[in-house]
Design a protein around this motif. Structure first.
Motif, mmCIF file in Angstrom:
data_model
loop_
_atom_site.group_PDB
_atom_site.id
_atom_site.type_symbol
_atom_site.label_atom_id
_atom_site.label_comp_id
_atom_site.label_asym_id
_atom_site.label_seq_id
_atom_site.Cartn_x
_atom_site.Cartn_y
_atom_site.Cartn_z
ATOM 1 N N VAL A 83 34.577 -59.066 18.973
ATOM 2 C CA VAL A 83 35.301 -60.308 19.243
ATOM 3 C C VAL A 83 36.803 -60.046 19.253
ATOM 4 C CG1 VAL A 83 35.685 -62.675 18.430
ATOM 5 C CG2 VAL A 83 33.459 -61.573 18.065
ATOM 6 N N ALA A 84 37.515 -60.775 20.117
ATOM 7 C CA ALA A 84 38.981 -60.736 20.114
ATOM 8 C C ALA A 84 39.511 -62.104 19.718
ATOM 9 C CB ALA A 84 39.513 -60.357 21.493
ATOM 10 N N ILE A 85 40.618 -62.107 19.004
ATOM 11 C CA ILE A 85 41.329 -63.351 18.701
ATOM 12 C C ILE A 85 42.596 -63.369 19.538
ATOM 13 C CG2 ILE A 85 42.537 -64.704 16.951
ATOM 14 C CD1 ILE A 85 40.670 -63.537 14.860
ATOM 15 N N VAL A 86 42.796 -64.452 20.287
ATOM 16 C CA VAL A 86 44.002 -64.609 21.097
ATOM 17 C C VAL A 86 44.839 -65.719 20.478
ATOM 18 C CG1 VAL A 86 44.952 -65.165 23.354
ATOM 19 C CG2 VAL A 86 42.830 -63.842 23.190
ATOM 20 N N LEU A 91 46.533 -70.192 12.336
ATOM 21 C CA LEU A 91 45.072 -70.203 12.390
ATOM 22 C C LEU A 91 44.526 -68.830 12.750
ATOM 23 C CD1 LEU A 91 42.411 -71.655 12.200
ATOM 24 C CD2 LEU A 91 42.749 -72.500 14.543
ATOM 25 N N GLY A 92 45.133 -68.187 13.739
ATOM 26 C CA GLY A 92 44.694 -66.847 14.121
ATOM 27 C C GLY A 92 44.806 -65.870 12.969
ATOM 28 N N LEU A 93 45.896 -65.968 12.220
ATOM 29 C CA LEU A 93 46.092 -65.086 11.069
ATOM 30 C C LEU A 93 45.025 -65.328 10.004
ATOM 31 C CD1 LEU A 93 49.978 -65.262 10.703
ATOM 32 C CD2 LEU A 93 48.628 -63.296 11.448
ATOM 33 N N ALA A 94 44.678 -66.595 9.798
ATOM 34 C CA ALA A 94 43.646 -66.908 8.812
ATOM 35 C C ALA A 94 42.294 -66.350 9.245
ATOM 36 C CB ALA A 94 43.556 -68.422 8.615
ATOM 37 N N LEU A 95 41.980 -66.476 10.525
ATOM 38 C CA LEU A 95 40.680 -66.021 11.022
ATOM 39 C C LEU A 95 40.553 -64.502 11.013
ATOM 40 C CD1 LEU A 95 40.146 -68.488 14.008
ATOM 41 C CD2 LEU A 95 39.004 -68.511 11.786
ATOM 42 N N ALA A 109 37.603 -56.989 16.872
ATOM 43 C CA ALA A 109 37.948 -55.670 17.405
ATOM 44 C C ALA A 109 39.364 -55.600 17.952
ATOM 45 C CB ALA A 109 36.954 -55.280 18.500
ATOM 46 N N ALA A 110 39.973 -56.760 18.259
ATOM 47 C CA ALA A 110 41.332 -56.753 18.807
ATOM 48 C C ALA A 110 41.957 -58.128 18.632
ATOM 49 C CB ALA A 110 41.318 -56.371 20.290
ATOM 50 N N VAL A 111 43.286 -58.147 18.517
ATOM 51 C CA VAL A 111 44.020 -59.416 18.452
ATOM 52 C C VAL A 111 45.164 -59.366 19.460
ATOM 53 C CG1 VAL A 111 43.402 -59.802 16.039
ATOM 54 C CG2 VAL A 111 45.557 -58.653 16.583
ATOM 55 N N PHE A 112 45.531 -60.554 19.973
ATOM 56 C CA PHE A 112 46.523 -60.634 21.048
ATOM 57 C C PHE A 112 47.498 -61.783 20.810
ATOM 58 C CE2 PHE A 112 42.731 -58.744 22.828
ATOM 59 C CZ PHE A 112 43.191 -57.749 23.682
ATOM 60 N N ASP A 113 48.687 -61.616 21.370
ATOM 61 C CA ASP A 113 49.675 -62.691 21.386
ATOM 62 C C ASP A 113 50.655 -62.386 22.522
ATOM 63 O OD1 ASP A 113 50.329 -64.932 18.997
ATOM 64 O OD2 ASP A 113 51.992 -64.536 20.372
ATOM 65 N N ASN A 114 51.529 -63.364 22.818
ATOM 66 C CA ASN A 114 52.551 -63.113 23.840
ATOM 67 C C ASN A 114 53.950 -63.074 23.246
ATOM 68 O OD1 ASN A 114 53.005 -65.781 23.248
ATOM 69 N ND2 ASN A 114 52.834 -66.535 25.356
ATOM 70 N N SER A 115 54.032 -63.186 21.912
ATOM 71 C CA SER A 115 55.328 -63.184 21.245
ATOM 72 C C SER A 115 55.790 -61.753 20.964
ATOM 73 C CB SER A 115 55.251 -63.962 19.932
ATOM 74 O OG SER A 115 56.434 -63.775 19.173
ATOM 75 N N LEU A 116 57.013 -61.452 21.364
ATOM 76 C CA LEU A 116 57.561 -60.119 21.112
ATOM 77 C C LEU A 116 57.713 -59.854 19.617
ATOM 78 C CD1 LEU A 116 60.304 -59.915 23.904
ATOM 79 C CD2 LEU A 116 58.012 -58.905 23.904
ATOM 80 N N ASN A 117 57.782 -60.934 18.829
ATOM 81 C CA ASN A 117 57.896 -60.777 17.380
ATOM 82 C C ASN A 117 56.579 -60.356 16.733
ATOM 83 O OD1 ASN A 117 60.627 -61.545 17.295
ATOM 84 N ND2 ASN A 117 60.076 -63.720 17.273
ATOM 85 N N TYR A 123 47.959 -56.744 11.836
ATOM 86 C CA TYR A 123 47.480 -57.863 11.047
ATOM 87 C C TYR A 123 46.106 -57.500 10.500
ATOM 88 C CZ TYR A 123 51.265 -60.331 13.352
ATOM 89 O OH TYR A 123 52.511 -60.700 13.816
ATOM 90 N N ARG A 124 46.025 -57.378 9.175
ATOM 91 C CA ARG A 124 44.783 -56.943 8.531
ATOM 92 C C ARG A 124 44.286 -55.633 9.138
ATOM 93 N NH1 ARG A 124 43.836 -59.953 3.828
ATOM 94 N NH2 ARG A 124 44.538 -62.078 4.208
ATOM 95 N N GLY A 125 45.228 -54.751 9.439
ATOM 96 C CA GLY A 125 44.876 -53.443 9.966
ATOM 97 C C GLY A 125 44.630 -53.399 11.461
ATOM 98 N N ARG A 126 44.813 -54.529 12.152
ATOM 99 C CA ARG A 126 44.557 -54.577 13.595
ATOM 100 C C ARG A 126 45.866 -54.741 14.345
ATOM 101 N NH1 ARG A 126 40.790 -57.122 10.691
ATOM 102 N NH2 ARG A 126 38.575 -56.681 11.088
#
Length: 205
Positions: A83-86, A91-95, A109-117, A123-126
């Protein structure tokens, strides 16, 4: 055979409770005892299971580990789902930190965002990837499902991107209807609407 959607939802609940029963060392359980735990009627459990075969024995009930394993097969969990979290907001951080996913057969297996920050941070090793790289990373990581925790105004655009990359299953936390191809399944989780329903109940007491 058309399986009622509520049956699939209940199977997921049975699986979760069977998982914890197995962890506690419970060997056998009757349909009546399981019904009491999950808040359903024994006949509902028996009917739900009957769609998929014969389980348990009269007088001795179900072997917990066996039934858990069979339900995992039915739900497609035996191999685990990637699963990926976008959206790496609150909320994404909590999940991404929720340990229950892996226990129940889902691997973030992967996390995504569009923020350069956020892109490039862990996040939790991902490692947080740029959403623009979703298609490549999804193929690389074998992503099958996506959890959307993005702002309402970005949800449809992100949905178009991930479904265009071959994703067929979305869990959507944005309070908006998503237009998707016919072969894509979306499950919506609207926390605000759920709270409004509870508010109505409280106001009527």
């Amino acid at each position: 055979m058309n399986i009622p959607e509520r049956t699939i939802e209940r199977l997921s609940i049975y699986y979760r409770h069977l998982y914890y029963l197995a962890q506690q060392g419970t060997f056998n359980i009757s349909s009546r005892s399981l019904a009491s735990i999950v808040g359903e009627k024994p006949e509902t459990i028996r009917k739900d299971l009957s769609y998929f075969g014969s389980f348990g024995k009269t007088g001795s009930g179900y072997v917990v580990n066996d039934l858990k394993r069979e339900i995992a097969k039915i739900l497609g969990l035996e191999q685990g789902r990637r699963v990926a979290i976008v959206g790496m907001g609150n909320l994404g951080l909590a999940l991404v930190g929720y340990k229950g996913f892996e226990m129940l057969g889902f691997k973030i297996a992967a996390v995504f965002d569009n923020s350069l920050n956020k892109i490039g941070k862990k996040y939790r090793g991902r490692l947080c990837h740029n959403i623009a790289d979703f298609s490549r990373i999804a193929r690389q990581e074998g992503i099958e499902m996506v959890i959307l925790t993005v702002p309402t105004e970005a949800a449809q655009e992100i949905t178009k991107l991930v479904t265009g990359s071959g994703i067929k299953a979305l869990l959507n936390f944005a309070p908006v209807h998503l237009n998707v191809p016919k072969d894509v399944r979306v499950t919506n989780v609207d926390l605000a609407t759920a709270l409004k329903s509870l508010s109505f109940f409280v106001s009527r007491r």
